[in-house]
Design an enzyme around this catalytic site. Structure first.
Site, PDB file in Angstrom:
ATOM      1  N   TYR A 164       0.833  -1.205   0.000  1.00  0.00           N
ATOM      2  CA  TYR A 164       0.000   0.000   0.000  1.00  0.00           C
ATOM      3  C   TYR A 164       0.869   1.256   0.000  1.00  0.00           C
ATOM      4  O   TYR A 164       0.637   2.192  -0.792  1.00  0.00           O
ATOM      5  CB  TYR A 164      -0.938   0.018   1.211  1.00  0.00           C
ATOM      6  N   ARG A 208       1.834   9.119  12.599  1.00  0.00           N
ATOM      7  CA  ARG A 208       1.466  10.400  13.222  1.00  0.00           C
ATOM      8  C   ARG A 208      -0.030  10.684  13.118  1.00  0.00           C
ATOM      9  O   ARG A 208      -0.632  11.280  14.022  1.00  0.00           O
ATOM     10  CB  ARG A 208       2.249  11.518  12.520  1.00  0.00           C
ATOM     11  N   ARG A 221     -10.461   5.468   8.461  1.00  0.00           N
ATOM     12  CA  ARG A 221      -9.426   5.032   7.525  1.00  0.00           C
ATOM     13  C   ARG A 221      -8.393   4.265   8.341  1.00  0.00           C
ATOM     14  O   ARG A 221      -7.875   4.772   9.335  1.00  0.00           O
ATOM     15  CB  ARG A 221      -8.779   6.235   6.836  1.00  0.00           C
TER      16      ARG A 221
END
Length: 397
Positions: A164, A208, A221
């Site tokens: 990904y 982060r 997400r």
């Protein structure tokens, strides 16, 4: 701490402010280029700053490359778009950039403006040299296909995670290397090193941005791989709950350790760059990434709010990054800060230490180390570090 307690940051901050003002005054008069550079400042002030290092032709190409990929990312990120609509857009996006009339309304705030007026980005794209256009089209096509694949597939394994990140960031590294080569300023870097440049930045962003991504509405997400987080909690969202703080920090440290595996490749890539402007363009974000690594490592506040390097330290990095000596010094010092925060009881302590040691050895073997004295300030949030939970001595945060 205020800036007055860090006098070494005052001048870099002033320079940063002056540079930001200069960028606004240098916006081109043509409507499409004015939109492109204005939009770049609105969606990424830091990128708008570092892009100014580049010469005019390459700067225009990189600006449009960034906006095209940001638009593609906006489609991917908009969780309100039905899958059956989103997937074809992602797969065909490389064709839309040639169409001056195409646009698709999605995203929010500045990203919505970018999408609504995407015709202006296409107009600017069509003014780029053929070599630049071909590189941007190729990467957009491959990235769109990869994003479409992961719309229908969760990030389960570390292999999935690497794949990904390759699609959404490693390919950016490929693309930039091709743009540098097309401009005749650099040799064509290897795909492996180009990929690592993107993966290191992307993995730090994913770490982060945990809280922002998990709280996304209407649908979370989730980019942290199940293979890692399932060792610590039953569900990824469980990491944000206070009762899971100890396990959350252990999982965080596992993720940071994974990201550090790309640092040596990044150093190798940067050491081969010949053009000073391209060097600064590439080096500043990488130093920001290793600095953010140091801020995030062993810091429970990643699960409580926004965690980032203070502005004064960012200004110093931008001002002081001019050579590989500066890069080696920054990587060495920030790696040392990570090392100082390693808890020997952490499940990944040995591997983290091994990766930090490898980075420090590479930097030290260059014989180019200086002393910058980079440090990290105490977070503005009420700290509830794992260190405090276990009643150990406090770390840097």
């Amino acid at each position: 701490m205020g800036v007055l307690s860090r006098p070494e940051e005052v001048l870099p901050l002033v320079k940063l402010k002056v540079a930001a003002g200069r960028i606004k005054r240098q916006i081109p008069p043509e409507e499409h280029w004015a939109f492109a550079y204005s939009m770049l400042q609105r969606v990424s002030r830091s990128f708008a700053l570092v892009i100014q290092q580049l010469g005019p032709d390459l700067r225009n190409a990189v600006c449009i490359f960034y906006l095209v990929l940001r638009a593609l990312d906006t489609v991917e990120d908009d969780t309100s778009i039905p899958t059956e609509v989103k997937v074809p857009i992602l797969q065909q996006f490389h064709q839309h950039i040639y169409n001056r009339d195409w646009h698709y309304s999605c995203g929010t705030k500045d990203y919505k403006v970018l999408m609504d007026k995407f015709r202006l980005v296409s107009t600017a794209f069509l003014e780029l040299g053929q070599g630049y256009q071909e590189a941007i089209e190729e990467i957009t096509k491959r990235m769109g296909a990869g994003m479409a694949k992961f719309i229908c597939k969760e990030v389960e394994t570390v292999e999935d995670y690497n794949e990904y990140c390759h699609y959404v960031a490693g390919l950016v590294g490929y693309g930039l290397s091709r743009l540098f080569y097309a401009g005749g300023m650099e040799d064509l870097a290897s795909d492996k090193l180009s990929n690592s440049m993107g993966l290191f930045l992307q993995k730090i962003n994913i770490i982060r941005d945990y809280l922002e991504d998990i709280n996304e509405i209407p649908k979370s997400r989730m980019f942290w791989p199940r293979e890692i987080w399932s060792k610590y909690v039953d569900k990824l969202e469980d990491l944000k709950y206070e009762e899971n703080s100890e396990k959350a920090v252990q999982c965080l440290n596992d993720m940071v350790t994974n990201a550090l595996s790309h640092a040596e490749d990044c150093l190798k890539y940067m050491s081969a760059l010949k053009d000073h402007a391209i060097f600064r363009f590439c080096a500043i974000p990488q130093i920001m990434a290793i600095g953010t690594c140091a801020v995030c490592y062993n810091n429970v506040n990643v699960f409580r709010g926004v965690v980032k390097m203070r502005r004064g330290l960012t200004a110093r990095v931008i001002d002081e990054t001019n050579s590989m000596s500066d890069v080696y010094t920054a990587f060495y010092e920030f790696s040392s800060l990570i090392e100082s925060k390693i808890d020997n009881n952490d499940p990944n302590a040995l591997l983290t230490r091994k990766r930090v040691d490898a980075i420090k050895r590479t930097c030290k073997s260059s014989c180019l180390l200086k002393r910058r004295g980079y440090d990290l300030e105490t977070s503005k949030y009420n700290t509830m570090m794992l260190a405090n939970i276990k009643h150990r001595n406090s770390e840097l945060f």
